[in-house]
Scaffold this active site. Sequence first.
Site, PDB file in Angstrom:
ATOM      1  N   LYS A  82       0.811  -0.877  -0.115  1.00 35.79           N
ATOM      2  CA  LYS A  82      -0.036  -0.114  -0.066  1.00 35.79           C
ATOM      3  C   LYS A  82       0.772   1.332   0.109  1.00 35.79           C
ATOM      4  O   LYS A  82       2.051   1.421   0.547  1.00 35.79           O
ATOM      5  CB  LYS A  82      -0.627   0.035   1.304  1.00 35.79           C
ATOM      6  CG  LYS A  82      -1.994  -0.827   1.262  1.00 35.79           C
ATOM      7  CD  LYS A  82      -2.557  -1.217   2.543  1.00 35.79           C
ATOM      8  CE  LYS A  82      -3.401  -0.083   3.039  1.00 35.79           C
ATOM      9  NZ  LYS A  82      -4.268   0.039   4.207  1.00 35.79           N
ATOM     10  N   SER A 157      -9.186   0.514   3.089  1.00 31.65           N
ATOM     11  CA  SER A 157      -8.068   1.453   2.479  1.00 31.65           C
ATOM     12  C   SER A 157      -7.053   0.630   1.675  1.00 31.65           C
ATOM     13  O   SER A 157      -6.253   1.010   0.824  1.00 31.65           O
ATOM     14  CB  SER A 157      -7.437   2.472   3.425  1.00 31.65           C
ATOM     15  OG  SER A 157      -6.583   1.422   4.196  1.00 31.65           O
ATOM     16  N   SER A 181      -9.842  -2.175   6.966  1.00 36.99           N
ATOM     17  CA  SER A 181      -9.068  -1.789   5.609  1.00 36.99           C
ATOM     18  C   SER A 181      -8.592  -2.991   4.640  1.00 36.99           C
ATOM     19  O   SER A 181      -8.176  -2.633   3.675  1.00 36.99           O
ATOM     20  CB  SER A 181      -8.017  -0.774   5.922  1.00 36.99           C
ATOM     21  OG  SER A 181      -8.567   0.461   6.227  1.00 36.99           O
TER      22      SER A 181
END
Length: 468
Positions: A82, A157, A181
């Site tokens: 990420k 996320s 997330s």
Amino acid sequence: MTELSELSAVGLRDQLRHGGVSAVEAASHFLARIEEKNPLLGAFITVTAALAMEQARSADSLGRTTAADDLPMLHGMPLAFKDLTDVAGVVTTHGSAALEHKPAPADAPLVSLFKEAGALTLGKTQVPEFGLTAYSENRIAPPSRNPHALSRSSGGSSGGSAAAVAAGLLPFAPGTDGGGSVRIPAAACGLVGLKPGRGLVSAGESAGDPARLVVPGPLARSAADAALMMDALVPGGRFLAGIGEEPPRLRIGVTLDSPWAATFPFTPEREALDALRTGETLLEHAGHTLSDASIRYDNRYPDAFTTAWTAGVGAARISPSREALLAPLTRTFRRRAQQRSPAKLAEALAFLRQFQHDTVAQYAQWDLLLMPALAQTPRPVGWFTGTEHGGDRWPSAHWPGDADGDYRRQCEFAPWSSLVNVCGLPAITIPVHWTGGSHGQGLPMGIQLVGPMGSEALLLQVAHQLGY
């Protein structure tokens, strides 16, 4: 011949360890898929092809001089991180136009862990600004889209990572989960997503996380693949070795109760209830006993969680001249966090500790708790921000700016996610249902199983038992 991207992560690992495929061949294959598919998918912000090939050549050199059993656990496996996670020499954007985008001086601990396990880094995946939201859209790159319907979001996320795994751009990927997330994008993209319990895995992006909500976990196409990643995340873990063990017959409580319901009343969509019924049927056929679980939650939860969740963005170092570049939701919650007194934050943290104690005590009546993974089908890109009809306007300088409406929509979309982080419990999402009626048809919908501390292996075994 089976494409490398069609192999399970476990299958690719075996091929790499035993010489069936080289690390260079694997990296080249996945980089080619990224080049082909990412322009429409938006899963990657940055692709580090040169770094990946350099690491792949080093892996192959090691493989030529080392016995298979002595190679690192993830020898030559392609991964991506990420874009909240620092990779040395690669820009970390945090999904924000308000930050200067400079190469990271060193690897984050999570990256070091995977490098030591032998994995390769293909790039950085799309995230919401500072990882704050349940959708992966920001002002610096195209939105991350759902591989099963490009008009839909891949969640957040860890949305870019989930989209990449679901589309076969990666065999699996690590995510980080502070309020759902990992589990939200896994559910949106039809993957298995595991949030480990607090303290089992070294925390991910923990700066500005006073409630200790964030933990890394795997995004994978199967429970076995997720177990392989857990073995890398937890030294001495034997998750994959135990994946096929038959779990005991479990008492499972089924609930739709949510601590968000009093503040943001919601009605689960039919597809969410269909997924729940499918999960119930699978679990009963596997021999488990299900019963209704009525859980009482304190109505002060939404305010306390929001206070803790947004504390970090209030402390982020952003030049005053660049604050206007923040997304409306970030800007609004940053301002509120900065205006909040330390006493207010301390009060919220004390409440969340009591909430954890009370909730865990109620959950102890059952071995596991079952609920839908999401209350709604994956949302259209732009739905949370009110820009779903303006996809041709990206990048936009004028988002509608309804931060509170955006936040409310997220809480109604995923009302069973954040409480698991507050309680520090392990949880897994399993893609048991598709809106089109059969696997891979329509949109994925899943269930969430929440277990007591230390139940990560059990949750993986149950998912594997159900055929995932």
